[in-house]
Structures are given as structure tokens and as C-alpha cells.
Design a protein around this motif. Sequence first.
Motif, PDB file in Angstrom:
ATOM      1  N   GLU A 155      -2.807  -0.466   5.575  1.00 46.02           N
ATOM      2  CA  GLU A 155      -3.980  -0.498   6.440  1.00 46.02           C
ATOM      3  C   GLU A 155      -4.873  -1.676   6.059  1.00 46.02           C
ATOM      4  O   GLU A 155      -5.655  -2.160   6.874  1.00 46.02           O
ATOM      5  CB  GLU A 155      -4.753   0.815   6.330  1.00 46.02           C
ATOM      6  CG  GLU A 155      -4.031   2.013   6.908  1.00 46.02           C
ATOM      7  CD  GLU A 155      -4.848   3.288   6.818  1.00 46.02           C
ATOM      8  OE1 GLU A 155      -4.571   4.207   7.595  1.00 46.02           O
ATOM      9  OE2 GLU A 155      -5.763   3.353   5.979  1.00 46.02           O
ATOM     10  N   ALA A 156      -4.768  -2.105   4.819  1.00 49.61           N
ATOM     11  CA  ALA A 156      -5.512  -3.264   4.333  1.00 49.61           C
ATOM     12  C   ALA A 156      -4.761  -3.841   3.140  1.00 49.61           C
ATOM     13  O   ALA A 156      -3.960  -3.161   2.494  1.00 49.61           O
ATOM     14  CB  ALA A 156      -6.928  -2.874   3.929  1.00 49.61           C
ATOM     15  N   ASP A 157      -5.010  -5.120   2.843  1.00 53.56           N
ATOM     16  CA  ASP A 157      -4.404  -5.738   1.662  1.00 53.56           C
ATOM     17  C   ASP A 157      -5.110  -5.295   0.393  1.00 53.56           C
ATOM     18  O   ASP A 157      -4.503  -5.253  -0.684  1.00 53.56           O
ATOM     19  CB  ASP A 157      -4.473  -7.266   1.776  1.00 53.56           C
ATOM     20  CG  ASP A 157      -3.606  -7.789   2.909  1.00 53.56           C
ATOM     21  OD1 ASP A 157      -2.383  -7.578   2.852  1.00 53.56           O
ATOM     22  OD2 ASP A 157      -4.168  -8.376   3.858  1.00 53.56           O
TER      23      ASP A 157
ATOM     24  N   LEU B 290      -2.989 -13.076  -3.428  1.00 49.26           N
ATOM     25  CA  LEU B 290      -3.949 -11.974  -3.420  1.00 49.26           C
ATOM     26  C   LEU B 290      -4.717 -11.903  -4.728  1.00 49.26           C
ATOM     27  O   LEU B 290      -5.902 -11.533  -4.744  1.00 49.26           O
ATOM     28  CB  LEU B 290      -3.237 -10.653  -3.137  1.00 49.26           C
ATOM     29  CG  LEU B 290      -2.663 -10.480  -1.733  1.00 49.26           C
ATOM     30  CD1 LEU B 290      -2.002  -9.107  -1.585  1.00 49.26           C
ATOM     31  CD2 LEU B 290      -3.750 -10.655  -0.668  1.00 49.26           C
ATOM     32  N   ASN B 291      -4.081 -12.247  -5.836  1.00 48.72           N
ATOM     33  CA  ASN B 291      -4.788 -12.274  -7.122  1.00 48.72           C
ATOM     34  C   ASN B 291      -5.892 -13.315  -7.109  1.00 48.72           C
ATOM     35  O   ASN B 291      -7.008 -13.075  -7.590  1.00 48.72           O
ATOM     36  CB  ASN B 291      -3.807 -12.578  -8.265  1.00 48.72           C
ATOM     37  CG  ASN B 291      -2.876 -11.415  -8.555  1.00 48.72           C
ATOM     38  OD1 ASN B 291      -3.156 -10.275  -8.179  1.00 48.72           O
ATOM     39  ND2 ASN B 291      -1.774 -11.696  -9.241  1.00 48.72           N
ATOM     40  N   GLN B 292      -5.589 -14.479  -6.549  1.00 52.96           N
ATOM     41  CA  GLN B 292      -6.591 -15.541  -6.464  1.00 52.96           C
ATOM     42  C   GLN B 292      -7.742 -15.129  -5.553  1.00 52.96           C
ATOM     43  O   GLN B 292      -8.922 -15.331  -5.878  1.00 52.96           O
ATOM     44  CB  GLN B 292      -5.939 -16.827  -5.945  1.00 52.96           C
ATOM     45  CG  GLN B 292      -4.968 -17.457  -6.919  1.00 52.96           C
ATOM     46  CD  GLN B 292      -4.228 -18.632  -6.312  1.00 52.96           C
ATOM     47  OE1 GLN B 292      -4.155 -18.772  -5.088  1.00 52.96           O
ATOM     48  NE2 GLN B 292      -3.667 -19.479  -7.166  1.00 52.96           N
TER      49      GLN B 292
ATOM     50  N   ILE C 249      -5.882 -12.196   5.227  1.00 50.78           N
ATOM     51  CA  ILE C 249      -6.117 -11.129   4.258  1.00 50.78           C
ATOM     52  C   ILE C 249      -7.073 -10.128   4.881  1.00 50.78           C
ATOM     53  O   ILE C 249      -8.114 -10.516   5.427  1.00 50.78           O
ATOM     54  CB  ILE C 249      -6.692 -11.671   2.941  1.00 50.78           C
ATOM     55  CG1 ILE C 249      -5.657 -12.566   2.245  1.00 50.78           C
ATOM     56  CG2 ILE C 249      -7.103 -10.524   2.011  1.00 50.78           C
ATOM     57  CD1 ILE C 249      -6.144 -13.202   0.960  1.00 50.78           C
ATOM     58  N   ARG C 250      -6.715  -8.856   4.810  1.00 52.43           N
ATOM     59  CA  ARG C 250      -7.549  -7.797   5.380  1.00 52.43           C
ATOM     60  C   ARG C 250      -8.186  -6.971   4.258  1.00 52.43           C
ATOM     61  O   ARG C 250      -7.495  -6.502   3.358  1.00 52.43           O
ATOM     62  CB  ARG C 250      -6.726  -6.882   6.297  1.00 52.43           C
ATOM     63  CG  ARG C 250      -7.529  -5.721   6.884  1.00 52.43           C
ATOM     64  CD  ARG C 250      -6.670  -4.865   7.797  1.00 52.43           C
ATOM     65  NE  ARG C 250      -6.268  -5.611   8.990  1.00 52.43           N
ATOM     66  CZ  ARG C 250      -5.453  -5.128   9.920  1.00 52.43           C
ATOM     67  NH1 ARG C 250      -4.936  -3.906   9.786  1.00 52.43           N
ATOM     68  NH2 ARG C 250      -5.155  -5.853  10.982  1.00 52.43           N
ATOM     69  N   ILE C 251      -9.507  -6.792   4.378  1.00 56.55           N
ATOM     70  CA  ILE C 251     -10.261  -6.025   3.393  1.00 56.55           C
ATOM     71  C   ILE C 251     -10.818  -4.772   4.053  1.00 56.55           C
ATOM     72  O   ILE C 251     -11.481  -4.850   5.100  1.00 56.55           O
ATOM     73  CB  ILE C 251     -11.451  -6.836   2.836  1.00 56.55           C
ATOM     74  CG1 ILE C 251     -11.018  -8.223   2.367  1.00 56.55           C
ATOM     75  CG2 ILE C 251     -12.140  -6.082   1.693  1.00 56.55           C
ATOM     76  CD1 ILE C 251     -12.198  -9.145   2.099  1.00 56.55           C
TER      77      ILE C 251
END
Length: 233
Positions: free
Chosen positions: A67-69, A204-206, A23-25
Motif C-alpha cells: 500500500e506504501a513503500d 529506499l534507504n537513501q 516513492i509512496r509514503i
Amino acid sequence: AQASLNAGLGALRGDGEGLRGQIRIGAPDGCANFLLPQVCGHITKTYPDLDIQIVALPRVFNLTRREADMAIGVSQPTAGRLMVQKIADYRLHLAASTALWQIHKRPERLSDLKDLPTVGYVQDMIFDKELDYLEPLGLRRVQLASNSISVQMNLLRQGAGLGIVHDFALPFAPELRRILVDHLSLTRSFFLIRSTDDRHNRRLNQFAQVLVSGLRVEIQRLEALAEAPGGKF
């Protein structure tokens, strides 16, 4: 010191059971440097099959282009197919190092600031109006400027001037103290921004739930440290 963070994230362990993959932030400099390392470090200890990438860039991320999740912003976007969740408010104050007062007289009121060197953002590189802290003070000249809050803080630690600093960053810079706290206090907010295409993405919700919970706890913890005795002149 991590007890409150551990408790806050530990309560969500069941909801995030099985979190794995990458996962990218995307996040602004201050959040990426002073909040996400603790929060994401704890999350990966709890979920060892999860890989987190933190992209710290002083601009708005394009989630449509992946570019990000997900991204953390300091204002709510007004365009695009996006989901926006408020994470938390945070506070900022003027801060300086004791080294500055060896050269200049310590200010007693906001009007005294015009006689002191100022550290802040490069004006034409401010990507969000919420980051324009000095303009409302009438301080149009920034003697030492950077697009990075980390660089700004290192300038402040050297006694190069005074500037606006996140309260949650102050525990990482023991040379700095808040000043004129009764005269100036700013409040801003962090928002979690995601593509609406991911509305039903359970993973992603979790992760978003765990991330938001951790950030709220960590902002509260660090701001309490900044408020502790000795945290201001």
C-alpha cells in the motif's frame, strides 16, 4: 524560514545523489498535512527525477501488500516483518481560538474544561491508542468530532471549542493559541516503518535517510515558532 530545513537536507545531498523514480509514503493526517508538504517539496526540488506520493489516511498501512513503500506511524508495530526507526518526539497542547472566550469563560485549571465544548477525534475511529488524547483528561464527551486533525483545527479556528493540537501545526493556524500549558503537555513520537524485504534497497534507504533528517529539522523549526512570544495565552 526554510533556512534550517535547507541546511539539514542539503547536508545529505551527496548521500541521496541519483534519487529517482516513484516513492509512496503513508502517513497520519497531522504529519501528512503539516510536515510532509514542506519536507517532500524540498526533497523533490533537490532531486527533480524523484516522484513522491503522500497518502494521508487515518489507519495503519499494510506494507506487505505494498500500500506504501514506507509509512509513518505514531507507535511501534508489534507484529509483521518490519523495520522501525524512531524519527522524533513531538509535543501537543490544549489550544483554542480567542473567539471561544467571547462566549465562555477562559479556563484557569484543568477542572474548568468540563464546562467547555470539546473538539476531538471520533472515539470509535481512533486507530491508535496514542491518538486518544482526551480520555486521560476525563473528557468523555466530544461535542464536535472528526477523524481528521485538519477538520478539528478548522473547528477550533471557528471558536467551536477547545482541543488537543500538535505544536508543529499551530504556526499554520494563527487564530489558535495554546492554553494551560503549565497544566497539560503531551509528548508523542513518529516512527518510520518499512518492510524488512527492503533492508538492502539502496534507493529506499537513501530516501529514508533524507526524509527522517528533514522531518526532524521541520518539527524542531515549527515547534520553536509555536513557543515564540504570543504563542500562548
